[in-house]
Design an enzyme around this catalytic site. Structure first.
Site, PDB file in Angstrom:
ATOM      1  N   TYR A 309     -78.580  26.996 -19.513  1.00  0.00           N
ATOM      2  CA  TYR A 309     -77.938  28.192 -20.066  1.00  0.00           C
ATOM      3  C   TYR A 309     -77.677  27.997 -21.550  1.00  0.00           C
ATOM      4  O   TYR A 309     -77.109  26.980 -21.961  1.00  0.00           O
ATOM      5  CB  TYR A 309     -76.635  28.455 -19.306  1.00  0.00           C
ATOM      6  CG  TYR A 309     -75.793  29.620 -19.810  1.00  0.00           C
ATOM      7  CD1 TYR A 309     -76.372  30.750 -20.375  1.00  0.00           C
ATOM      8  CD2 TYR A 309     -74.413  29.588 -19.701  1.00  0.00           C
ATOM      9  CE1 TYR A 309     -75.608  31.803 -20.817  1.00  0.00           C
ATOM     10  CE2 TYR A 309     -73.629  30.646 -20.138  1.00  0.00           C
ATOM     11  CZ  TYR A 309     -74.226  31.754 -20.698  1.00  0.00           C
ATOM     12  OH  TYR A 309     -73.459  32.806 -21.147  1.00  0.00           O
ATOM     13  N   CYS A 310     -78.107  28.975 -22.359  1.00  0.00           N
ATOM     14  CA  CYS A 310     -77.846  28.969 -23.802  1.00  0.00           C
ATOM     15  C   CYS A 310     -78.446  27.708 -24.426  1.00  0.00           C
ATOM     16  O   CYS A 310     -79.604  27.380 -24.198  1.00  0.00           O
ATOM     17  CB  CYS A 310     -76.341  29.107 -24.055  1.00  0.00           C
ATOM     18  SG  CYS A 310     -75.871  29.283 -25.801  1.00  0.00           S
ATOM     19  N   LEU A 311     -77.670  26.971 -25.192  1.00  0.00           N
ATOM     20  CA  LEU A 311     -78.151  25.746 -25.824  1.00  0.00           C
ATOM     21  C   LEU A 311     -78.572  24.720 -24.779  1.00  0.00           C
ATOM     22  O   LEU A 311     -79.492  23.921 -25.001  1.00  0.00           O
ATOM     23  CB  LEU A 311     -77.059  25.176 -26.732  1.00  0.00           C
ATOM     24  CG  LEU A 311     -77.374  23.938 -27.560  1.00  0.00           C
ATOM     25  CD1 LEU A 311     -78.656  24.128 -28.341  1.00  0.00           C
ATOM     26  CD2 LEU A 311     -76.223  23.635 -28.502  1.00  0.00           C
TER      27      LEU A 311
END
Length: 584
Positions: A309-311
Site C-alpha cells: 500500500y502506498c510507499l
C-alpha cells in the site's frame, strides 16, 4: 568518505563550507516552512521573464482583468448573486450584499491567476509551481478567512451564541498549542482511538521482530483458509493500522473473515540512531527477512499473495522485481514464491506524481537533506505538514475557521486518529527515495539498484492486481496506471471512488462506493487511460469483494486455519512498534 586527516586543504575547505551552509539552511528552513526559497525564486523568475517577453499575452491578460472588473461592477449594481458551489461560501449571507460582490471578485481573481500562470515556454515544473503557489496565496486571502470582521457566518454564530464560539475557539487554540508541546489538553477528546484498545484490535500475535519491523499474524476466524497467505507491506510514513482500523472497517479483519491467513508489517518509528538506514535496509528487514520468517513459521507455505500500500507498494514492486531476477535461485530456498502481487495506490513511475511533484526538485531535496542532517530524520509533524500544505484550503484554512472562529471541535474518528499518528523518515532512506524515484525515476527506467544490480519490473511474471483511486493527490491514478507500461504480466486494474486513504479503506456496505475493473492479459496491448475507462466494467460497492474473488481464483485450495505461534517475548498484536511516539 575520506577520513578528515587524509583530506587535502582544498577538500577540507570545501567540506567545511558545505557543512556550514547545510546548517545555515536547516536553521533558516522554518522561516519558509521547509520550502526551498531558491525553488520559489526560480519559478517566480521563470514566470516573470516569460510574461515580460510576451507583450500580446500581457495585453490579453490586462484586457481580461478589465472585462472582469466591468462585469463585477455591473453585477454588483444589478444585485445578481452567482450560484455558489464553493463550500467555503455556502452560508446564505454570502449571497447577499455586501458579501456577494466580494466573493464574486475573489472568484474572478482565482480564474485570472489560473489563466495567468499558464504561460507558453515555461518549464512544466515551474509552471506547476507558479500555479500551485498562486492558489496557496489565494486560499490564504479568501474572504472566508476574515473571521469576525468579514465572515457573515462567524458574525451570525457570535450573535446567536453571545460570543461563546469565540471562547471555545480560544480553548481550541490553546489545546492545539498544548498538544504540540506534549501537554494535556484543557478539554480532552471524548474518544482518543488508541491502538490495541479502539483501533488495531484484530486478534493476532507478533510472530517475528527485527530492528526495523514487526511481523503480525492474525488469528483465523474460519475453519479453513486459503493455502497461500496474504502478506501486506504498508507505507512506513504512517502506522500500519490504516488497514486495521475499527472492526467494522478493518481491511485485515475482513480478509480473515473471508478465509485468508493475513500477515502485515508494523514498521518501527526510527530515531536519531537510524539516520543511516537506507532503501536497501527497508528491503531486507522489511520484505526479505519477513518473507523468510513466513516460510519458517508456515511449513506448508510455498507461495504468498504479496500486497503493498502506498510507499509500501513501491517497495514491494522493487522487491518483487529483485526476486524475479534469474540469479535468485539461492534465495528461492529461503523465501516463499510470490503467487500474486497487489499494489494499492502505489506508484512505480514518477514522471507525473501529481501535486506531490510540485514540491520536489533538486533544490527542495537538498534543503530537506540539510534539515534531516541536523537530527538524522524527517519528523512526523514535518511530513504531515507537507501533506496539509498540498490541500491547505480544506486541511488548514477551513479547519482553522471552524476551530477558531466558529468554536467547533473536530469529532474524532478512527481515520483522523490514524492520520495524526505520524512516523519519522530516516535521512538516508528519505533522500534515496526522493532522488531515485522522484528526481531520477530509476525504477521505471530499470536503473534502481538492489544489491548492486539494477532491477526491472519487466521481469515480473506473476499476475498483478493494481488499485488506483479517483481523487488521489498522493498517487494519482493515471500515474499508478503506468504499471501497464512497465510490467508485461497479466494486470487487473481497478479504479475506485474516494481518495488515497478513503478509497482504499472502502469496506463492503459503505454507501456511495463504486469501482471499475478491467484485466489486461500478459503481453496484452497498451491501452491509454481514456481507452481503459471506456472499456472497464463499472460496479457498485466495494472493490474488496472483487479482490477477494481474484485472490481466491489465484489460490490453490484450502487448509486448516493457521493459529499464530505464541512467543511471550514478542507478545500479542498490535505489537510494540505501533506504540512508539516521539515529541518532535
Amino acid at each position: 568518505m575520506k577520513d578528515t586527516a587524509a583530506l587535502t586543504p582544498e577538500e577540507h575547505a570545501r567540506r567545511t563550507a558545505t557543512q556550514f551552509d547545510s546548517r545555515l539552511h536547516a536553521a533558516l528552513a522554518p522561516l519558509t516552512s521547509g520550502l526551498s526559497p531558491v525553488s520559489l525564486a526560480l519559478a517566480g523568475m521563470d514566470w516573470a521573464l516569460h510574461l515580460a517577453t510576451q507583450p500580446a499575452q500581457m495585453a490579453r491578460l490586462a484586457t481580461v482583468a478589465q472585462q472582469s472588473a466591468l462585469h463585477w461592477f455591473s453585477d454588483t449594481l444589478n444585485s445578481r448573486p452567482e450560484d455558489e458551489e464553493d463550500p467555503r461560501f455556502q452560508h446564505p449571507d454570502w449571497k447577499k450584499w455586501p458579501w456577494a460582490p466580494v466573493v464574486h471578485a475573489y472568484h474572478e481573481t482565482e480564474a485570472w491567476w489560473d489563466d495567468a500562470t499558464r504561460l507558453r515556454g515555461m518549464s512544466p515544473h515551474h509552471q506547476d509551481m507558479t500555479h500551485f503557489y498562486a492558489r496557496q496565496w489565494l486560499d490564504m486571502l479568501s474572504p472566508s478567512n476574515t473571521g469576525l470582521w468579514g465572515n457573515p457566518e462567524v458574525r451570525e454564530r457570535t450573535r446567536l451564541t453571545l460570543g461563546t464560539n469565540l471562547v471555545n475557539g480560544w480553548i481550541n487554540a490553546l489545546d492545539s498549542w498544548r498538544q504540540q508541546h506534549g501537554l494535556a489538553p484543557v478539554r480532552p477528546a471524548e474518544h482518543e482511538f488508541r491502538p490495541g484498545r479502539d483501533v488495531a484490535v484484530t486478534p493476532g500475535r507478533v510472530v517475528h521482530r527485527n530492528h526495523l519491523s514487526e511481523l503480525l499474524q492474525f488469528s483465523p476466524t474460519t475453519p479453513t483458509v486459503q493455502r497461500e497467505p496474504v502478506f501486506i507491506v504498508p507505507s512506513w510514513i504512517m502506522k500500519y493500522y490504516i488497514l486495521d482500523l475499527s472492526p467494522h472497517n478493518s481491511f485485515v479483519k475482513w480478509l480473515t473473515d473471508q478465509g485468508h491467513t493475513v500477515f502485515i508489517l508494523s514498521w518501527r518509528n526510527p530515531d536519531e540512531s537510524d539516520a543511516l538506514l537506507g532503501m536497501e535496509d527497508y528491503l531486507h528487514e522489511g520484505v526479505f527477512d519477513n518473507l523468510a520468517a513466513i516460510k519458517a513459521l508456515v511449513p506448508d507455505c510455498e507461495a504468498v499473495h504479496a500486497c503493498g500500500y502506498c510507499l509500501g507498494g513501491t517497495l514491494l514492486a522493487i522487491a518483487s522485481a529483485a526476486l524475479a531476477r534469474p540469479d535468485q535461485i539461492e534465495r528461492a530456498d529461503l523465501l516463499p514464491a510470490l503467487k500474486t502481487i497487489s499494489l494499492l495506490a502505489a506508484e512505480t513511475d514518477f514522471t507525473e506524481p501529481g501535486e506531490m511533484g510540485v514540491m520536489i526538485d533538486e533544490s527542495q531535496v537538498t534543503l530537506l537533506e540539510d534539515m534531516m542532517a541536523e537530527r538524522g530524520f524527517l519528523s512526523g509533524p514535518q511530513m504531515g505538514g507537507a501533506f496539509q500544505y498540498l490541500h491547505s484550503r480544506e486541511l488548514v484554512w477551513s479547519q482553522a475557521q471552524r476551530a477558531l472562529w466558529l468554536g467547533e471541535s473536530d469529532q474524532p474518528n478512527d481515520l483522523m486518529a490514524w492520520n495524526g499518528d505520524t512516523t519519522r523518515m530516516p535521512a538516508v532512506m528519505h533522500s534515496e527515495y526522493l532522488r531515485r524515484c522522484y528526481l531520477r525515476n530509476e525504477l521505471a527506467e530499470g536503473r534502481f539498484p538492489v544489491e548492486g544490480q539494477a532491477v526491472s519490473l519487466a521481469d515480473i511474471r506473476v499476475p498483478m492486481f493494481v488499485v488506483g483511486t479517483e481523487k488521489d493527490h498522493v498517487s494519482p491514478w493515471k500515474s499508478v496506471y503506468k504499471i501497464h507500461r512497465l510490467a508485461d504480466t497479466e494486470i487487473t486494474f481497478v479504479l475506485t471512488s474516494g481518495g488515497h486513504n478513503a478509497g482504499i479503506v472502502s469496506e463492503p456496505g459503505h454507501p456511495h462506493r463504486h469501482y471499475a475493473m478491467l484485466t489486461r492479459p500478459a503481453d496484452g496491448p497498451w491501452l491509454p487511460c481514456d481507452s481503459w475507462q471506456a472499456q472497464a466494467q463499472p460496479f457498485d460497492g466495494s472493490w474488496w469483494t472483487a479482490w477477494h474473488q481474484w485472490l481466491s481464483g489465484h489460490s490453490s485450495g484450502g487448509v486448516p486455519g493457521r493459529v499464530p505461534v505464541e512467543d511471550p517475548s514478542l507478545g500479542p498484536a498490535p505489537g510494540h512498534y505501533v506504540h512508539q511516539r516521539y515529541l518532535d
